[in-house]
Write a protein that holds these residues in place. Structure first.
Motif, PDB file in Angstrom:
ATOM      1  N   SER A 222       1.263  -1.092  -0.057  1.00  0.00           N
ATOM      2  CA  SER A 222       0.303   0.305  -0.385  1.00  0.00           C
ATOM      3  C   SER A 222       0.667   1.088   0.206  1.00  0.00           C
ATOM      4  N   LEU A 223       0.510   2.096  -1.480  1.00  0.00           N
ATOM      5  CA  LEU A 223       1.197   3.778  -1.094  1.00  0.00           C
ATOM      6  C   LEU A 223       0.397   4.485   1.051  1.00  0.00           C
ATOM      7  N   VAL A 224       1.508   4.420   1.910  1.00  0.00           N
ATOM      8  CA  VAL A 224       0.659   5.310   2.707  1.00  0.00           C
ATOM      9  C   VAL A 224       0.846   6.713   3.133  1.00  0.00           C
ATOM     10  N   ASP A 225      -0.172   7.577   2.810  1.00  0.00           N
ATOM     11  CA  ASP A 225       0.617   9.253   3.448  1.00  0.00           C
ATOM     12  C   ASP A 225       1.278   9.020   4.364  1.00  0.00           C
ATOM     13  N   GLU A 226       1.658  10.970   4.160  1.00  0.00           N
ATOM     14  CA  GLU A 226       2.959  10.857   4.950  1.00  0.00           C
ATOM     15  C   GLU A 226       2.119  11.827   6.290  1.00  0.00           C
ATOM     16  N   GLY A 227       2.931  10.969   7.037  1.00  0.00           N
ATOM     17  CA  GLY A 227       2.289  11.294   8.521  1.00  0.00           C
ATOM     18  C   GLY A 227       1.535  10.309   9.384  1.00  0.00           C
ATOM     19  N   ILE A 228       1.042   9.416   8.290  1.00  0.00           N
ATOM     20  CA  ILE A 228      -0.019   7.934   8.878  1.00  0.00           C
ATOM     21  C   ILE A 228       1.017   6.666   9.452  1.00  0.00           C
ATOM     22  N   ILE A 229       1.051   6.897  10.831  1.00  0.00           N
ATOM     23  CA  ILE A 229       1.911   5.752  11.772  1.00  0.00           C
ATOM     24  C   ILE A 229       1.173   4.011  11.349  1.00  0.00           C
ATOM     25  N   ILE A 230       2.534   3.595  10.909  1.00  0.00           N
ATOM     26  CA  ILE A 230       1.795   2.404  11.369  1.00  0.00           C
ATOM     27  C   ILE A 230       1.954   1.481  12.341  1.00  0.00           C
ATOM     28  N   GLN A 231       1.827   0.129  12.267  1.00  0.00           N
ATOM     29  CA  GLN A 231       1.364  -0.445  13.633  1.00  0.00           C
ATOM     30  C   GLN A 231       2.636  -1.742  13.441  1.00  0.00           C
ATOM     31  N   ASP A 232       3.156  -2.323  14.196  1.00  0.00           N
ATOM     32  CA  ASP A 232       4.604  -3.610  14.055  1.00  0.00           C
ATOM     33  C   ASP A 232       4.332  -4.782  13.484  1.00  0.00           C
ATOM     34  N   SER A 233       2.637  -4.677  12.936  1.00  0.00           N
ATOM     35  CA  SER A 233       2.699  -6.024  12.000  1.00  0.00           C
ATOM     36  C   SER A 233       3.242  -5.794  10.839  1.00  0.00           C
ATOM     37  N   MET A 234       3.374  -4.379  10.805  1.00  0.00           N
ATOM     38  CA  MET A 234       4.457  -4.465   9.733  1.00  0.00           C
ATOM     39  C   MET A 234       5.393  -3.826   8.642  1.00  0.00           C
ATOM     40  N   HIS A 235       5.595  -3.795   7.987  1.00  0.00           N
ATOM     41  CA  HIS A 235       7.114  -3.240   7.091  1.00  0.00           C
ATOM     42  C   HIS A 235       7.077  -2.225   6.242  1.00  0.00           C
ATOM     43  N   PHE A 236       8.080  -1.086   6.156  1.00  0.00           N
ATOM     44  CA  PHE A 236       7.464   0.058   5.504  1.00  0.00           C
ATOM     45  C   PHE A 236       8.904   0.153   4.812  1.00  0.00           C
ATOM     46  N   PHE A 237       8.776   1.103   3.678  1.00  0.00           N
ATOM     47  CA  PHE A 237      10.192   2.246   3.455  1.00  0.00           C
ATOM     48  C   PHE A 237       9.113   3.362   2.723  1.00  0.00           C
ATOM     49  N   THR A 238      10.983   4.046   2.954  1.00  0.00           N
ATOM     50  CA  THR A 238      10.144   5.179   1.845  1.00  0.00           C
ATOM     51  C   THR A 238      11.719   5.555   0.939  1.00  0.00           C
ATOM     52  N   GLY A 239      11.343   6.935   0.226  1.00  0.00           N
ATOM     53  CA  GLY A 239      12.459   6.710  -1.426  1.00  0.00           C
ATOM     54  C   GLY A 239      11.534   7.399  -2.015  1.00  0.00           C
ATOM     55  N   ASN A 240      12.013   6.469  -3.328  1.00  0.00           N
ATOM     56  CA  ASN A 240      11.590   7.248  -4.592  1.00  0.00           C
ATOM     57  C   ASN A 240      10.973   6.355  -4.960  1.00  0.00           C
ATOM     58  N   HIS A 241      10.468   6.857  -6.211  1.00  0.00           N
ATOM     59  CA  HIS A 241       9.787   5.517  -7.237  1.00  0.00           C
ATOM     60  C   HIS A 241       8.757   5.167  -6.391  1.00  0.00           C
ATOM     61  N   LEU A 242       8.048   5.388  -5.439  1.00  0.00           N
ATOM     62  CA  LEU A 242       7.193   4.649  -4.981  1.00  0.00           C
ATOM     63  C   LEU A 242       6.523   3.744  -5.385  1.00  0.00           C
ATOM     64  N   LYS A 243       5.333   4.584  -6.665  1.00  0.00           N
ATOM     65  CA  LYS A 243       3.954   4.138  -6.829  1.00  0.00           C
ATOM     66  C   LYS A 243       4.737   3.568  -8.442  1.00  0.00           C
ATOM     67  N   PHE A 244       5.775   3.156  -9.107  1.00  0.00           N
ATOM     68  CA  PHE A 244       6.248   2.472  -9.999  1.00  0.00           C
ATOM     69  C   PHE A 244       7.186   0.962  -9.207  1.00  0.00           C
ATOM     70  N   LEU A 245       7.647   1.342  -7.829  1.00  0.00           N
ATOM     71  CA  LEU A 245       7.674   0.383  -6.943  1.00  0.00           C
ATOM     72  C   LEU A 245       6.688  -0.674  -6.484  1.00  0.00           C
ATOM     73  N   CYS A 246       5.509   0.298  -6.276  1.00  0.00           N
ATOM     74  CA  CYS A 246       4.154  -0.232  -5.758  1.00  0.00           C
ATOM     75  C   CYS A 246       3.475  -1.226  -7.014  1.00  0.00           C
ATOM     76  N   ALA A 247       3.707  -0.631  -8.300  1.00  0.00           N
ATOM     77  CA  ALA A 247       3.300  -1.274  -8.929  1.00  0.00           C
ATOM     78  C   ALA A 247       3.781  -3.081  -8.858  1.00  0.00           C
ATOM     79  N   ILE A 248       5.273  -3.219  -9.089  1.00  0.00           N
ATOM     80  CA  ILE A 248       6.106  -4.121  -9.354  1.00  0.00           C
ATOM     81  C   ILE A 248       5.466  -4.835  -8.420  1.00  0.00           C
ATOM     82  N   LEU A 249       5.016  -4.658  -7.112  1.00  0.00           N
ATOM     83  CA  LEU A 249       5.157  -5.357  -6.377  1.00  0.00           C
ATOM     84  C   LEU A 249       3.217  -5.728  -5.905  1.00  0.00           C
ATOM     85  N   ASN A 250       2.892  -4.809  -6.668  1.00  0.00           N
ATOM     86  CA  ASN A 250       1.541  -5.494  -6.879  1.00  0.00           C
ATOM     87  C   ASN A 250       1.075  -6.710  -7.931  1.00  0.00           C
TER      88      ASN A 250
END
Length: 284
Positions: free
Chosen positions: A181-209
Motif C-alpha cells: 500500500s502507498l501510505v500518506d505522509e504523517g500516518i503511523i503504522i503498527q509493528d505487524s507491518m514493514h515499510f520503506f520510504t524513498g523515490n519511485h514509490l508508485k512504480f515500486l508499488c505497481a511492480i510489487l502488486n
C-alpha cells in the motif's frame, strides 16, 4: 524439476516455474541496493493504552488542545489493501522514550524529570495513561522503568521515526498474502507491518502488486502467515529494474486510472515473460 530453499523449506520447481524465476532474478537491481531502508512499524507493548478511536481522540483534545500534537493516525495490518488502505478512525498516542525531553542527550534511562514534564505539558494524555500504569509497568521487565518510562512506547522507531512523516510503501509482514500500500505522509503504522520510504514509490508499488510478483512472492514464501512470511529479507532481495521517466509516467497514469491489468502487461514485458509463461501464471 528443480529445488531451492526459501525461508521455511525446500521448494520443488517445475521447469516453467524455474524459467520464470530465473528471468525475474536476472533483470533489475535488488531493492537492498535502491538506497532504501526497510523498517518495522511501532510497537506499543500494550495496545489498549496507546491506541484510541476517534471519539477518545476528540475527548482528549477537548480536555486539552495540546493533546493533538501527539495523536497520530494509525494503520493496522488489516487496514492494508492493494495500492491503498482503509483508515478505520484509529489513532496512536505517539510517545517516544523520555518524552517530552526526548531530545535531551543527557537522559539515558527512565527519567522522573521527563515524566513530570509530560504530566505538566500533556495533562489529558497523561491522565489517560495513568489508568494503565500498572499494566504498562509490567511490560518488558528488563526495559520498562529502566531504559524508558512506563508511559512511553516500547519501540518508537528511534532511528527512523521521521520516516513516518513521509509517503511510504507498507505491507502486512505477518499476512499470508502480501499486499503493498502507498501510505500518506504523517500516518503511523503498527509493528505487524514493514515499510520503506524513498523515490519511485508508485512504480515500486505497481511492480510489487503486479500479478507477476504476487505469483513470485507466493512461489518463494508460500501461503503461511507469520513473521517470516513477509520478512524484510524476502522483500529487499527482490530484483526490480530502475525506471526511466517515460516508464514511470506510464505506470503512474495506470495507477491513477486503476488500470491494474494494464500494469500487469507492462510488468510482464519488463521481465520478458512469454505468452506461455503468462498463461501459466494467470492460471494459478
Amino acid at each position: 524439476m528443480t529445488e531451492f530453499t526459501n525461508s521455511e523449506s525446500w521448494v520443488v520447481l517445475s521447469p516453467i516455474e524455474k524459467q520464470i524465476k530465473d528471468k525475474i532474478e536476472r533483470i533489475g537491481t535488488p531493492l537492498k541496493d535502491w538506497d532504501i531502508r526497510i523498517n518495522y512499524g511501532i510497537k506499543t507493548g500494550f495496545n489498549d493504552a496507546f491506541i484510541i478511536d476517534g471519539a477518545k481522540r476528540k475527548e482528549l483534545i477537548d480536555e486539552d488542545p495540546k493533546s493533538e500534537e501527539i495523536i497520530r493516525p494509525l494503520l493496522r495490518g488489516r487496514d492494508i489493501k492493494r495500492y491503498s488502505y482503509e483508515f478505520a478512525d484509529i489513532y496512536l498516542l505517539f510517545i517516544p522514550w523520555h518524552f517530552p525531553l526526548h531530545n535531551d542527550p543527557t537522559i539515558k534511562g527512565a527519567s522522573l524529570k521527563a515524566e513530570q514534564e509530560f504530566g505538566i505539558q500533556y495533562p489529558a494524555v497523561y491522565k489517560h495513561l495513568l489508568k494503565y500504569k500498572t499494566k504498562l509497568s509490567n511490560r518488558n521487565k528488563t526495559e520498562t522503568g529502566i531504559r524508558y518510562e512506563w508511559y512511553a512506547l516500547q519501540r518508537w522507531g528511534a532511528n527512523y521515526w521521521e520516516d513516518f512523516s513521509k509517503q511510504k510503501i507498507a505491507w502486512n509482514r505477518i499476512a499470508s498474502e502480501k499486499l503493498f500500500s502507498l501510505v500518506d505522509e504523517g500516518i503511523i503504522i503498527q509493528d505487524s507491518m514493514h515499510f520503506f520510504t524513498g523515490n519511485h514509490l508508485k512504480f515500486l508499488c505497481a511492480i510489487l502488486n503486479s500479478k507477476l510478483f504476487s505469483w513470485f512472492m507466493y512461489l518463494i514464501i508460500g501461503d503461511t502467515a507469520g513473521g517470516n512470511a513477509g520478512n524484510s529479507d524476502n522483500i529487499r532481495n527482490l530484483t526490480i529494474p530502475k525506471p526511466n521517466r517515460e516508464l514511470e509516467i506510464q505506470i503512474e497514469r495506470l495507477i491513477k486510472s486503476e488500470q491494474y491489468r494494464e500494469i500487469d502487461k507492462v510488468v510482464y514485458k519488463l521481465y520478458d515473460i512469454s505468452e506461455q509463461e503468462i498463461a501459466f501464471i494467470d492460471a494459478q
